[in-house]
Design a protein around this motif. Structure first.
Motif, PDB file in Angstrom:
ATOM      1  N   GLU A 185       5.887 -11.007   3.921  1.00  0.00           N
ATOM      2  CA  GLU A 185       7.133 -11.080   4.680  1.00  0.00           C
ATOM      3  C   GLU A 185       8.316 -10.574   3.873  1.00  0.00           C
ATOM      4  O   GLU A 185       9.349 -10.192   4.444  1.00  0.00           O
ATOM      5  N   ARG A 186       8.183 -10.572   2.549  1.00  0.00           N
ATOM      6  CA  ARG A 186       9.305 -10.252   1.673  1.00  0.00           C
ATOM      7  C   ARG A 186       9.215  -8.870   1.030  1.00  0.00           C
ATOM      8  O   ARG A 186      10.231  -8.286   0.677  1.00  0.00           O
ATOM      9  N   LEU A 187       8.010  -8.367   0.802  1.00  0.00           N
ATOM     10  CA  LEU A 187       7.877  -7.047   0.208  1.00  0.00           C
ATOM     11  C   LEU A 187       6.605  -6.399   0.719  1.00  0.00           C
ATOM     12  O   LEU A 187       5.605  -7.081   0.974  1.00  0.00           O
ATOM     13  N   PRO A 188       6.634  -5.077   0.930  1.00  0.00           N
ATOM     14  CA  PRO A 188       5.464  -4.393   1.470  1.00  0.00           C
ATOM     15  C   PRO A 188       4.347  -4.308   0.440  1.00  0.00           C
ATOM     16  O   PRO A 188       4.569  -3.884  -0.707  1.00  0.00           O
ATOM     17  N   LEU A 189       3.164  -4.729   0.820  1.00  0.00           N
ATOM     18  CA  LEU A 189       2.007  -4.614  -0.047  1.00  0.00           C
ATOM     19  C   LEU A 189       1.361  -3.250   0.160  1.00  0.00           C
ATOM     20  O   LEU A 189       1.312  -2.748   1.283  1.00  0.00           O
ATOM     21  N   PRO A 190       0.862  -2.621  -0.900  1.00  0.00           N
ATOM     22  CA  PRO A 190       0.236  -1.307  -0.745  1.00  0.00           C
ATOM     23  C   PRO A 190      -0.938  -1.348   0.226  1.00  0.00           C
ATOM     24  O   PRO A 190      -1.679  -2.336   0.285  1.00  0.00           O
ATOM     25  N   ALA A 191      -1.095  -0.296   0.977  1.00  0.00           N
ATOM     26  CA  ALA A 191      -2.199  -0.212   1.939  1.00  0.00           C
ATOM     27  C   ALA A 191      -3.537  -0.321   1.203  1.00  0.00           C
ATOM     28  O   ALA A 191      -3.741   0.296   0.158  1.00  0.00           O
ATOM     29  N   GLY A 192      -4.418  -1.130   1.767  1.00  0.00           N
ATOM     30  CA  GLY A 192      -5.758  -1.257   1.206  1.00  0.00           C
ATOM     31  C   GLY A 192      -5.891  -2.233   0.058  1.00  0.00           C
ATOM     32  O   GLY A 192      -6.997  -2.395  -0.488  1.00  0.00           O
ATOM     33  N   GLU A 193      -4.780  -2.905  -0.348  1.00  0.00           N
ATOM     34  CA  GLU A 193      -4.915  -3.879  -1.445  1.00  0.00           C
ATOM     35  C   GLU A 193      -5.843  -4.994  -1.004  1.00  0.00           C
ATOM     36  O   GLU A 193      -5.877  -5.379   0.152  1.00  0.00           O
ATOM     37  N   ARG A 194      -6.588  -5.516  -1.980  1.00  0.00           N
ATOM     38  CA  ARG A 194      -7.607  -6.522  -1.626  1.00  0.00           C
ATOM     39  C   ARG A 194      -7.828  -7.463  -2.800  1.00  0.00           C
ATOM     40  O   ARG A 194      -7.895  -7.030  -3.949  1.00  0.00           O
ATOM     41  N   LEU A 195      -7.934  -8.750  -2.494  1.00  0.00           N
ATOM     42  CA  LEU A 195      -8.225  -9.752  -3.502  1.00  0.00           C
ATOM     43  C   LEU A 195      -9.454 -10.519  -3.040  1.00  0.00           C
ATOM     44  O   LEU A 195      -9.459 -11.116  -1.968  1.00  0.00           O
ATOM     45  N   GLU A 196     -10.483 -10.488  -3.852  1.00  0.00           N
ATOM     46  CA  GLU A 196     -11.750 -11.155  -3.514  1.00  0.00           C
ATOM     47  C   GLU A 196     -11.893 -12.438  -4.323  1.00  0.00           C
ATOM     48  O   GLU A 196     -11.742 -12.429  -5.537  1.00  0.00           O
ATOM     49  N   ILE A 197     -12.170 -13.544  -3.646  1.00  0.00           N
ATOM     50  CA  ILE A 197     -12.367 -14.834  -4.310  1.00  0.00           C
ATOM     51  C   ILE A 197     -13.860 -15.154  -4.328  1.00  0.00           C
ATOM     52  O   ILE A 197     -14.545 -15.085  -3.301  1.00  0.00           O
ATOM     53  N   GLY A 198     -14.362 -15.479  -5.497  1.00  0.00           N
ATOM     54  CA  GLY A 198     -15.754 -15.874  -5.638  1.00  0.00           C
ATOM     55  C   GLY A 198     -15.873 -17.137  -6.471  1.00  0.00           C
ATOM     56  O   GLY A 198     -14.891 -17.610  -7.047  1.00  0.00           O
ATOM     57  N   TYR A 199     -17.065 -17.662  -6.573  1.00  0.00           N
ATOM     58  CA  TYR A 199     -17.273 -18.935  -7.262  1.00  0.00           C
ATOM     59  C   TYR A 199     -18.428 -18.801  -8.239  1.00  0.00           C
ATOM     60  O   TYR A 199     -19.410 -18.106  -7.975  1.00  0.00           O
ATOM     61  N   LEU A 212      -9.087  -4.710 -10.977  1.00  0.00           N
ATOM     62  CA  LEU A 212     -10.082  -3.662 -11.112  1.00  0.00           C
ATOM     63  C   LEU A 212      -9.524  -2.273 -10.848  1.00  0.00           C
ATOM     64  O   LEU A 212     -10.212  -1.276 -11.075  1.00  0.00           O
ATOM     65  N   GLY A 213      -8.282  -2.197 -10.366  1.00  0.00           N
ATOM     66  CA  GLY A 213      -7.715  -0.916  -9.984  1.00  0.00           C
ATOM     67  C   GLY A 213      -7.927  -0.636  -8.505  1.00  0.00           C
ATOM     68  O   GLY A 213      -8.620  -1.365  -7.783  1.00  0.00           O
ATOM     69  N   ASN A 214      -7.272   0.416  -8.014  1.00  0.00           N
ATOM     70  CA  ASN A 214      -7.343   0.781  -6.600  1.00  0.00           C
ATOM     71  C   ASN A 214      -6.933  -0.373  -5.693  1.00  0.00           C
ATOM     72  O   ASN A 214      -7.477  -0.555  -4.599  1.00  0.00           O
ATOM     73  N   GLY A 215      -5.976  -1.192  -6.172  1.00  0.00           N
ATOM     74  CA  GLY A 215      -5.450  -2.272  -5.358  1.00  0.00           C
ATOM     75  C   GLY A 215      -6.373  -3.454  -5.194  1.00  0.00           C
ATOM     76  O   GLY A 215      -6.176  -4.283  -4.301  1.00  0.00           O
ATOM     77  N   THR A 216      -7.376  -3.580  -6.064  1.00  0.00           N
ATOM     78  CA  THR A 216      -8.395  -4.623  -5.903  1.00  0.00           C
ATOM     79  C   THR A 216      -8.406  -5.571  -7.093  1.00  0.00           C
ATOM     80  O   THR A 216      -8.411  -5.138  -8.244  1.00  0.00           O
ATOM     81  N   SER A 217      -8.418  -6.865  -6.801  1.00  0.00           N
ATOM     82  CA  SER A 217      -8.559  -7.892  -7.837  1.00  0.00           C
ATOM     83  C   SER A 217      -9.740  -8.786  -7.506  1.00  0.00           C
ATOM     84  O   SER A 217     -10.083  -9.003  -6.331  1.00  0.00           O
ATOM     85  N   ALA A 253       0.311   1.837  -7.756  1.00  0.00           N
ATOM     86  CA  ALA A 253       0.642   2.824  -6.723  1.00  0.00           C
ATOM     87  C   ALA A 253       1.899   3.614  -7.082  1.00  0.00           C
ATOM     88  O   ALA A 253       1.939   4.841  -6.945  1.00  0.00           O
ATOM     89  N   ALA A 254       2.939   2.914  -7.558  1.00  0.00           N
ATOM     90  CA  ALA A 254       4.233   3.560  -7.778  1.00  0.00           C
ATOM     91  C   ALA A 254       4.326   4.294  -9.107  1.00  0.00           C
ATOM     92  O   ALA A 254       4.989   5.345  -9.185  1.00  0.00           O
ATOM     93  N   LEU A 255       3.686   3.763 -10.148  1.00  0.00           N
ATOM     94  CA  LEU A 255       3.857   4.340 -11.478  1.00  0.00           C
ATOM     95  C   LEU A 255       2.675   5.197 -11.910  1.00  0.00           C
ATOM     96  O   LEU A 255       2.858   6.309 -12.415  1.00  0.00           O
ATOM     97  N   VAL A 256       1.459   4.684 -11.725  1.00  0.00           N
ATOM     98  CA  VAL A 256       0.284   5.413 -12.194  1.00  0.00           C
ATOM     99  C   VAL A 256      -0.075   6.534 -11.232  1.00  0.00           C
ATOM    100  O   VAL A 256      -0.254   7.695 -11.635  1.00  0.00           O
ATOM    101  N   ARG A 257      -0.162   6.208  -9.949  1.00  0.00           N
ATOM    102  CA  ARG A 257      -0.616   7.207  -8.981  1.00  0.00           C
ATOM    103  C   ARG A 257       0.505   8.152  -8.547  1.00  0.00           C
ATOM    104  O   ARG A 257       0.312   9.373  -8.502  1.00  0.00           O
ATOM    105  N   ALA A 258       1.655   7.602  -8.214  1.00  0.00           N
ATOM    106  CA  ALA A 258       2.739   8.452  -7.710  1.00  0.00           C
ATOM    107  C   ALA A 258       3.386   9.285  -8.817  1.00  0.00           C
ATOM    108  O   ALA A 258       3.713  10.454  -8.623  1.00  0.00           O
TER     109      ALA A 258
END
Length: 421
Positions: A185-199, A212-217, A253-258
């Motif tokens: 609601e406060r700032l735009p998240l990059p398209a395709g960002e993803r966070l996977e939770i595991g146990y 991990l890069g490419n918007g993935t944690s 997205a803003a510094l490394v890729r752009a």
């Protein structure tokens, strides 16, 4: 055998910041072999990492390479660069300087703890007021049920809010989902960002996150260890949204890729840039859940999912607020006292028990972590204070927070002027 055909010396001929940055990344990866906590994440080109890690470079040589790179940057006149180039020049210098200092320490150079803190993180380790801890202890004493030893009552109270293992997944999922919703609601998240939770099971850690890069944690939670319900929300905000994951997806997205600034593809935990970045991640929970909103989220969402009485949410929130402040500042106090030589190991453990209200075994574990991270707890506490004071309480607080979170910012950038650029 030389580890690379490129060195800081021949970079001086090209005066190319891209070449300097690329070699800096290799130096950081080399240093990470000797210092496991130095590199927190790498998401740059695999070829750069593969080339770097084909050889082992000793810390003294890494320090020498860093000195060459600093000399190269000295040969680049910032006044001849556009604004973005000047910013990159300044920040790249601070990254390399911190790497040189850390490599020198590993090679045997001696610095006082205060000098190490300032050199690596760009902040001074300040004295704190023991009365401040007493005030927090008094507040806890007044709120916690029962009588007798404060640390025993505190631990018993927190133990009653350990999430049952069969409810852990739903509690974490709800915490991460809400923190992401409120962040978006406060700032735009990059398209395709993803966070996977595991146990996981059978690990020494409570939880960890890896970008991990490419918007993935990737987040992993240890289902074998007791996790209190507040930790789920703290992980969601500090590690996920709007914390480290959000920060790294936006900066990638803003510094490394752009812009192609490869130096931001390696995240180190020892630089003045890390001081602000980590401070902003800590402040994230307060930004997303200000005032009574966290207590309300505990009451309405997390407590029912964990099976706790909703009527206890306000008291729990107040206790967590006090204990979080104790831990943030207390860890820094112990780090400075113990690693600075004023406290023996036994005295440091006793202080962790008396001030942070830890039991003896937990104090030993905490002290080992402090010894491994060295000046980082001081940088974390100071970074939080710097970002909190910079953000303030005005109408532009979110604009300021987003600036500190998503832009590469030095501590002095937030203390020397009043508004984000």
């Amino acid at each position: 055998m030389e580890p690379s055909t490129y060195t800081g010396e021949n970079a001086a001929e090209t005066r190319d910041m891209d070449a300097v940055a690329r070699f800096y990344v290799k130096c950081a990866l080399w240093l990470g072999v000797h210092d496991p906590v130095f590199v927190d994440a790498y998401f740059g080109p695999a070829a750069v990492q593969d080339e770097a890690l084909t050889v082992t470079v000793p810390p003294d040589r890494i320090a020498g390479y860093a000195a060459d790179l600093l000399a190269t940057l000295d040969g680049i006149d910032p006044d001849h660069l556009e604004e973005a180039g000047r910013m990159r020049h300044t920040h790249l210098r601070e990254m390399i300087r911190a790497l040189k200092i850390r490599a020198g320490i590993l090679a045997g150079e001696n610095l006082t703890f205060d000098a190490e803190t300032e050199a690596l993180y760009g902040v001074a380790a300040t004295e704190d007021d023991p009365a401040w801890y007493s005030e927090l202890h008094a507040a806890l004493d007044a709120r916690l049920p029962g009588d007798g030893d404060l640390s025993v009552r505190y631990r018993a109270f927190m133990d009653s809010f350990v999430v049952p293992p069969d409810r852990l997944e739903s509690v974490f999922a709800a915490a991460f989902a809400e923190s992401r919703r409120k962040t978006a609601e406060r700032l735009p998240l990059p398209a395709g960002e993803r966070l996977e939770i595991g146990y996981a099971a059978g690990e020494p850690w409570e939880a960890f996150i890896r970008y991990l890069g490419n918007g993935t944690s990737l987040v992993r939670v240890n289902a074998d260890l007791p996790v209190t319900v507040d930790r789920a929300l703290a992980y969601a905000c500090h590690e996920g949204y709007p914390g480290r994951h959000t920060m790294r997806t936006i900066r990638e997205a803003a510094l490394v890729r752009a812009r192609g600034w490869i130096e931001y593809s390696v995240v180190t935990l020892a630089s003045p840039l890390a001081t602000v970045a980590e401070g902003a991640a800590v402040l994230g929970e307060e930004m997303i859940f200000p005032g009574p909103e966290r207590a309300r989220f505990f009451e309405e969402v997390l407590f029912p999912l964990a099976g706790f009485e909703q009527a206890d949410a306000d008291l729990f929130d107040a206790v967590v607020t006090a204990s979080t402040a104790l831990n943030l500042t207390g860890n820094a106090r112990v780090a400075r006292g113990h690693l600075g030589g004023a406290l023996s190991r036994e005295e440091a453990c006793r202080l962790l028990q008396d001030v942070l209200l830890l039991e003896a075994e937990a104090a030993q574990v905490r002290l080992r972590l402090i010894e491994e991270l060295r000046a980082y707890p001081v940088a974390l506490a100071q970074g939080y204070r710097i970002v909190r004071d910079y953000v303030g309480g005005g109408a532009d607080r979110w604009e300021r927070f987003v600036h500190a979170l998503t832009e590469p910012v030095l501590p002095g950038d937030l203390t020397s002027n009043g508004s984000p650029e």
